[in-house]
Design an enzyme around this catalytic site. Sequence first.
Site, PDB file in Angstrom:
ATOM      1  N   PHE A 133      16.569  13.144 -20.379  1.00 13.87           N
ATOM      2  CA  PHE A 133      16.971  13.296 -18.793  1.00 13.87           C
ATOM      3  C   PHE A 133      15.854  13.831 -18.153  1.00 13.87           C
ATOM      4  O   PHE A 133      15.234  14.893 -18.690  1.00 13.87           O
ATOM      5  CB  PHE A 133      18.341  14.212 -18.400  1.00 13.87           C
ATOM      6  CG  PHE A 133      18.700  14.029 -17.246  1.00 13.87           C
ATOM      7  CD1 PHE A 133      19.466  12.992 -16.871  1.00 13.87           C
ATOM      8  CD2 PHE A 133      18.549  14.913 -16.231  1.00 13.87           C
ATOM      9  CE1 PHE A 133      20.085  12.845 -15.692  1.00 13.87           C
ATOM     10  CE2 PHE A 133      18.952  14.938 -14.858  1.00 13.87           C
ATOM     11  CZ  PHE A 133      19.886  13.930 -14.650  1.00 13.87           C
ATOM     12  N   TYR A 235      30.397  19.280 -13.990  1.00 15.55           N
ATOM     13  CA  TYR A 235      30.906  18.412 -12.913  1.00 15.55           C
ATOM     14  C   TYR A 235      30.948  16.824 -13.303  1.00 15.55           C
ATOM     15  O   TYR A 235      31.430  16.113 -12.398  1.00 15.55           O
ATOM     16  CB  TYR A 235      29.876  18.664 -11.782  1.00 15.55           C
ATOM     17  CG  TYR A 235      28.490  18.269 -11.965  1.00 15.55           C
ATOM     18  CD1 TYR A 235      28.087  17.209 -12.004  1.00 15.55           C
ATOM     19  CD2 TYR A 235      27.491  19.367 -11.873  1.00 15.55           C
ATOM     20  CE1 TYR A 235      26.740  16.954 -12.280  1.00 15.55           C
ATOM     21  CE2 TYR A 235      26.132  19.254 -12.173  1.00 15.55           C
ATOM     22  CZ  TYR A 235      25.776  17.996 -12.314  1.00 15.55           C
ATOM     23  OH  TYR A 235      24.538  17.798 -12.592  1.00 15.55           O
TER      24      TYR A 235
HETATM   25  C1  LIG Z   1      23.541  15.490 -15.212  1.00 10.73           C
HETATM   26  C2  LIG Z   1      22.471  15.869 -16.205  1.00 10.73           C
HETATM   27  C3  LIG Z   1      21.760  16.931 -15.964  1.00 10.73           C
HETATM   28  C4  LIG Z   1      21.833  17.646 -14.607  1.00 10.73           C
HETATM   29  O1  LIG Z   1      21.297  18.918 -14.302  1.00 10.73           O
HETATM   30  P1  LIG Z   1      21.636  19.577 -12.946  1.00 10.73           P
HETATM   31  O2  LIG Z   1      20.758  21.006 -13.210  1.00 10.73           O
HETATM   32  O3  LIG Z   1      23.039  19.904 -12.795  1.00 10.73           O
HETATM   33  O4  LIG Z   1      21.101  18.804 -11.948  1.00 10.73           O
HETATM   34  C5  LIG Z   1      20.768  17.339 -16.948  1.00 10.73           C
HETATM   35  N1  LIG Z   1      20.887  16.730 -18.087  1.00 10.73           N
HETATM   36  C6  LIG Z   1      21.570  15.733 -18.423  1.00 10.73           C
HETATM   37  C7  LIG Z   1      21.385  15.236 -19.609  1.00 10.73           C
HETATM   38  C8  LIG Z   1      22.347  15.494 -17.527  1.00 10.73           C
HETATM   39  O5  LIG Z   1      22.983  14.127 -17.659  1.00 10.73           O
END
Ligand SMILES: *Cc1c(COP(=O)(O)O)cnc(C)c1O
Length: 419
Positions: A133, A235
């Site tokens: 990600f 979330y």
């Molecule tokens: C949704 C997601 C995030 C999101 O990180 P935030 O700090 O909440 O924006 C991080 N890593 C993965 C693998 C995700 O799917």
Amino acid sequence: MSIDPHLAYARRMDRADGLAHYRKRFVGADRELVYFDGNSLGRPPVSAVERIEGFLLEDWGGRLIRGWDEAWMQLPFEIGDRIGRAVIQAKAGQTVIGDSTTVLLYKLARAAVDAQLARDPSRREIVIDTDNFPTDRYVLEGIARERGARLRWIDVDTASGVTPEQLAAACGPETALVVLSHVAYRSAYLADARELTRIAHDAGALILWDLCHSAGSVPIEADRWKFDLAVGCTYKYLNGGPGSPAFAYVRDDLQDVLAQPIQGWMGTADVFAMGPEYEPARGIRRFLSGTPPIVGMLAMEETLAMIEEAGMPAIRAKSMALTAFTIVVAEEWLAPLGVTLASPLDPDERGGHVTLNHPAMREVTARLWQQDVIPDYRDPGGLRIGLSPLSTSFEEVHRGLVATRDTLRTVLTERAGLA
Ligand SMILES: *Cc1c(COP(=O)(O)O)cnc(C)c1O
């Protein structure tokens, strides 16, 4: 005309589904709208309306500042332990609700890299895959710069994820930390977390798991698989609401040896001593920094109650049935239109969503949104179908795939006419 056999199957599956009754416990699930994005933002639990209203009127409105002493100070730990028990199989005292996933990733990864460098200055590599990600890649890029560490990239196919062989080849005496996603956000590839953890440990490395796409969808055994560190979203499959705070897991024997970099008053041994210097708490509290976001923790408790009742094995079984149904129907209706499966075919290698690739999917997604069919789009050409076992029905999946097929046909016909 006889009924479409896929629709008949979907209705039969809904009737036999032991989790079907949870659907009506989510806001909006009684509408025609098809929701295929619970892996990005879960639907709100109906009971969260009352919970949040009650909190505003009674707890915040009535108790005011006294609420901190009476309940709120403990909430990050209480909910953390519930996630530990019901979602990631971690014994109490190792899981806490904190900041966003991004910030928790930073705190834990920085702490791990610092501890490794202090132990052995030649351990300067952080292993991560090219399809992890974006926030994971960016955070580690920053930590590498701050600490004079190096990123070692594992090149992965966007339709799968990191294999044990790839990780074994990337780890060595210079590896400080490995950061991987349990379920790949793009393909839904489900990593063999136990085996990959073992491989990292064999190389003397620590491992940090990103559980965002698996928490609440795929069973996780943090303690038994010997995780060092983990972070996860609330979330997505935990329905905490937009921006609800993430959770962190730190194995108990690591807690007092790791020093996290955002030294705030909420992470100190005696919060209200307000002493001259930072003195970290013992245990999981030291991974907190500032005032916990209490309002953002309320809705997820409603989902946790459902998960505690239903159990992760039943949730995983329904998730597998939903993704399998999606793949069978897509194979029959969409493959002839040129759509390819960008998720693993083997259910044991697949998390809770299904990605279908076609060059027209960006436009298909935009048109589906106008029809109240809500998947999402991820490059290259991927329509992501997120399936939330507590709130998605088989008939909803069927309805969404009918719309996807018809919309793709329309787009392709229009493009052919223009050519
Ligand atoms: C949704 C997601 C995030 C999101 O990180 P935030 O700090 O909440 O924006 C991080 N890593 C993965 C693998 C995700 O799917």
